[in-house]
Motif scaffolding. Structure first.
Motif, short mmCIF file in Angstrom:
data_model
loop_
_atom_site.label_atom_id
_atom_site.label_comp_id
_atom_site.label_asym_id
_atom_site.label_seq_id
_atom_site.Cartn_x
_atom_site.Cartn_y
_atom_site.Cartn_z
N ILE A 108 0.88 4.13 -3.68
CA ILE A 108 1.31 2.96 -4.45
C ILE A 108 2.73 2.56 -4.05
O ILE A 108 3.04 1.38 -3.90
CB ILE A 108 1.22 3.28 -5.96
CG1 ILE A 108 -0.26 3.41 -6.37
CG2 ILE A 108 1.90 2.19 -6.78
CD1 ILE A 108 -0.44 3.94 -7.78
N VAL A 109 3.60 3.56 -3.86
CA VAL A 109 4.98 3.26 -3.46
C VAL A 109 5.01 2.55 -2.11
O VAL A 109 5.74 1.57 -1.91
CB VAL A 109 5.82 4.56 -3.41
CG1 VAL A 109 7.18 4.30 -2.78
CG2 VAL A 109 5.99 5.13 -4.80
N VAL A 110 4.20 3.02 -1.19
CA VAL A 110 4.15 2.39 0.14
C VAL A 110 3.66 0.96 0.04
O VAL A 110 4.22 0.03 0.64
CB VAL A 110 3.25 3.21 1.08
CG1 VAL A 110 3.02 2.45 2.37
CG2 VAL A 110 3.88 4.56 1.37
N LEU B 184 3.74 -1.08 -2.65
CA LEU B 184 4.73 -1.92 -3.34
C LEU B 184 5.89 -2.27 -2.41
O LEU B 184 6.37 -3.40 -2.38
CB LEU B 184 5.26 -1.19 -4.59
CG LEU B 184 4.26 -1.10 -5.77
CD1 LEU B 184 4.85 -0.22 -6.87
CD2 LEU B 184 3.92 -2.48 -6.30
N THR B 185 6.32 -1.30 -1.64
CA THR B 185 7.41 -1.55 -0.68
C THR B 185 7.00 -2.61 0.33
O THR B 185 7.77 -3.52 0.67
CB THR B 185 7.80 -0.26 0.04
OG1 THR B 185 8.15 0.73 -0.94
CG2 THR B 185 8.97 -0.48 0.98
N ILE C 277 0.32 8.33 -5.87
CA ILE C 277 1.65 7.79 -6.17
C ILE C 277 2.37 7.37 -4.88
O ILE C 277 2.96 6.29 -4.80
CB ILE C 277 2.49 8.83 -6.96
CG1 ILE C 277 1.87 9.03 -8.34
CG2 ILE C 277 3.94 8.38 -7.09
CD1 ILE C 277 2.46 10.21 -9.10
N ILE C 278 2.30 8.22 -3.86
CA ILE C 278 2.92 7.89 -2.57
C ILE C 278 2.30 6.63 -1.99
O ILE C 278 2.98 5.74 -1.48
CB ILE C 278 2.76 9.06 -1.58
CG1 ILE C 278 3.55 10.29 -2.07
CG2 ILE C 278 3.23 8.66 -0.19
CD1 ILE C 278 5.05 10.05 -2.18
#
Length: 668
Positions: free
Chosen positions: A656-658, A660-661, A653-654
């Protein structure tokens, strides 16, 4: 008729003898060769070379020369690295000197080394030494010159340390090896510099570019390019020909057997530097700065190194310091641009110095290998052949008129004087040094002669200091066997007559025409000598009324009085000049400087590089540090790999967030 086959035979005959004796007589490939076969094969090889060399000399006198390759070693681009021969009168003269002295040494060795267990090995070495020197003097290019240069250095290392059970011999050969490596570093730089700007290793190509090179400067400086090359080459000569400050190896080389002392010091290794400078005379004539350096260094050696012979008590070391002095005389002649005079003295010196060394060896045999002259005396009636031949060698060495050494030494003194009058920097110092050196030479030479052959028979009751580790002599000394005395007699003849025979053609004739180059306008010494030449007879007769002759007589008289009539005088002088005597006993502290400053500094530098650079930086930081870094990363990585699914889901999850950002920011 030019014959490369003959030249190959001359060069390779000693090599074949060395290989046969070395491979099949020492146990390397078996012991099929005994003592008699070993000396017979090696002497035959050198005899063939000597006869061939005489034939070549006769051919060159008739005008025949040869300059060509006999083998292409490698081709790199447009450059060929060749083995080739340059046969002219200079080469032929050196070939005769080398092979004749080597032949005498080979014959002499039969008697001197008769009981030595390394008999076959020694003959292999000295024959290999002869091959190496022949390759050096016969070369027509700097590559082969360097091969011969290094080969004589390698074999000298083996010969000086021949008695490898002795720690002093091992120290001496290592010292010779290291000091010569210092000189060879300069020699390689000189060769490399000439090659870089001429694109060729051949002498004739280099000499053809000299005029062009004389207008060029060394990159980044205002130094003349040829001056740098000449000085670099001469540094090599300083090592091989034992010039200050690279001279300290030569006296210690006396640790080797006496025959090799004669071969190294008379006709081969130490004369290589003198020959090289004479061969490169077309280059040196364009650098007055280099010539001034050469004449000053030669003068220092001629006077100050010769003076050390006065305080020596080892018979071989006295003669060794004499060699250092005479090499200084030759170097002075080179610096005065009288290259032919230097070669002339090289030739005369080869015969009378070989005679003195072999004569010293004969004395050592008669004294049961005690070399201390304080344990001798009165040997004249016990060893008549050794006595008379040693006297002839001494008279030639000091420069007695009509003896060979007179013509060459007197010419060197006159050359130094002429160079001084022409304004060459350092020539005045050189002139007075070689002049005073005449007295010094006479003093230590007749001191040796009188203490050994005249006076009290000290061998009957020698002092403990003179006896050393040897036993007192039982009975009387005896004359050496014929294999020792015959070479002495044969060497005594050229020690008398070579000056008379060769002074006119070598110095004032056309012998070295188109071989040795001199610019008489800038360096007129040889012209000055020629202007006063009236023949060998008048020259010798005039010698009886010149200052050098009176200095010879003065040295002889002082030695006679101090060491035969009133021995208390030198003892009193020693007491009253304790400081000077201490400086001389420590050989001007050159060895101390080398050992305590250079060697210790090198050891400190090596220790620093070892502990700081190798152990600290390379092993500690780079090698071990990188290993520790990998270990740390692995340790951290192991903690991340916990085995719990929710930990991995959280990491995904971390991630994917990185991502996407990153994409959102990139699109904006």
């Amino acid at each position: 008729m030019n014959s490369p086959s003959l030249y190959l035979l001359i060069a390779l005959a000693p090599l074949v003898g060395a290989m046969v004796a070395g491979l099949f007589g020492t146990g390397f490939l078996g012991r099929f060769i005994g003592k008699k076969a070993a000396h017979s094969i090696t002497i035959l090889g050198v005899l063939i070379s000597f006869i061939g060399s005489v034939m070549v000399l006769m051919q060159t006198i008739d005008g025949q020369t040869y300059n060509g390759a006999v083998y292409t070693w490698a081709t790199i681009g447009n450059v060929s690295w060749e083995i080739g021969f340059l046969i002219d009168r200079l080469t032929a003269l050196m070939m005769v000197v080398v092979t004749s002295v080597s032949l005498m040494v080979h014959i002499y060795t039969i008697g001197y080394m008769a009981e030595d267990p390394g008999y076959q090995r020694f003959f292999s070495y000295i024959s290999l030494f002869t091959f190496s020197m022949l390759m050096l003097v016969m070369s027509n290019n700097m590559l082969q010159l360097f091969f011969g240069w290094e080969a004589v250095g390698l074999v000298s290392y083996l010969l000086i340390g021949f008695w490898y059970e002795r720690k002093t011999a091992i120290f001496a050969n290592m010292k010779a090896f290291l000091v010569n490596r210092v000189g060879d570093f300069g020699f390689v730089l000189g060769i490399g510099l000439l090659y870089a700007y001429t694109g060729s290793m051949r002498y004739d190509d280099v000499f053809a570019h000299v005029a062009q090179l004389s207008t060029m400067t060394f990159p980044g400086t205002d130094w003349q390019l040829l001056t740098v090359a000449c000085i670099a080459l001469f540094v090599g000569a300083m090592g091989k020909s034992a010039q200050v400050p690279l001279h300290s190896w030569l006296p210690d080389s006396m640790e080797g057997p006496t025959p090799i002392s004669a071969l190294i010091h008379a006709a081969t290794m130490v004369t290589a530097g003198i020959f090289m400078v004479a061969r490169f005379s077309p280059v040196y004539e364009h650098s007055t700065t280099a010539l001034s350096m050469i004449i000053v260094i030669g003068a220092i050696g001629a006077l100050f190194l010769g003076a050390l012979g006065i305080i020596q008590n080892d018979i071989k070391r006295v003669v060794a310091y004499s060699t250092l002095s005479q090499l200084g005389y030759m170097t002075v002649a080179l610096g005065a641009s009288t290259y032919s005079v230097a070669i002339f003295h090289l030739m005369t010196h080869a015969f009378f110095k070989a005679l003195l060394f072999l004569g010293a060896g004969s004395v050592i045999i008669g004294m049961h290998h005690n070399q201390d002259i304080r344990a001798m005396g009165g040997l004249r009636k016990y060893m008549p052949i050794t006595w008379i031949t040693f006297l002839i060698g001494t008279l030639a060495l000091v420069g007695t008129p009509f003896f060979s050494g007179f013509y060459s030494k007197e010419s060197i003194i006159e050359a130094a004087h002429a160079a001084a009058e022409a304004g060459l920097w350092g020539a005045n110092f050189a002139y007075y040094s070689v002049l005073i050196g005449v007295f010094v030479t006479s003093l230590y030479s007749f001191r040796l002669y009188f203490l050994v052959f005249h006076g009290k028979e000290n061998f009957r009751n020698p002092s403990k200091e003179a006896l050393g580790d040897h036993h007192a002599l039982e009975g009387n000394p005896h004359e050496s066997p014929w294999v020792v005395t015959v070479p002495l007699l044969l060497l005594a003849v050229p020690s008398i007559i070579t000056g008379i025979w060769f002074v006119d053609p070598l110095l004032y004739g056309s012998f070295f025409d188109n071989i040795i180059t001199v610019h008489p306008e800038e360096h007129p010494a040889i012209v000055e000598l020629a202007s006063g030449w009236k023949g060998w007879m008048e020259y010798a007769l005039h010698g009886f009324v010149t200052l050098p002759f009176f200095l010879v007589v003065a040295g002889m008289v002082v030695a006679w009085y101090c060491y035969l009539i009133n021995p208390a005088v030198p003892a009193a002088i020693k007491r009253n000049t304790a400081f000077i005597n201490k400086v001389m006993e420590n050989k001007y502290y050159v060895d101390w400087f080398n050992e305590q400053v250079i060697a210790r500094g090198a050891r400190c530098l090596g220790t620093g590089l070892w502990k700081g650079a190798d152990a600290g930086l390379i092993d500690g930081l780079i090698v071990n540090g990188s290993a520790r870094l990998v270990g740390w990363v692995a340790a951290v990585s192991r903690r991340i790999q916990s085995g719990f699914i929710y930990h991995y889901a959280f990491a995904m999850i971390i991630g994917i967030v990185v991502l996407l950002t990153f994409f959102v920011l990139t699109v904006k």
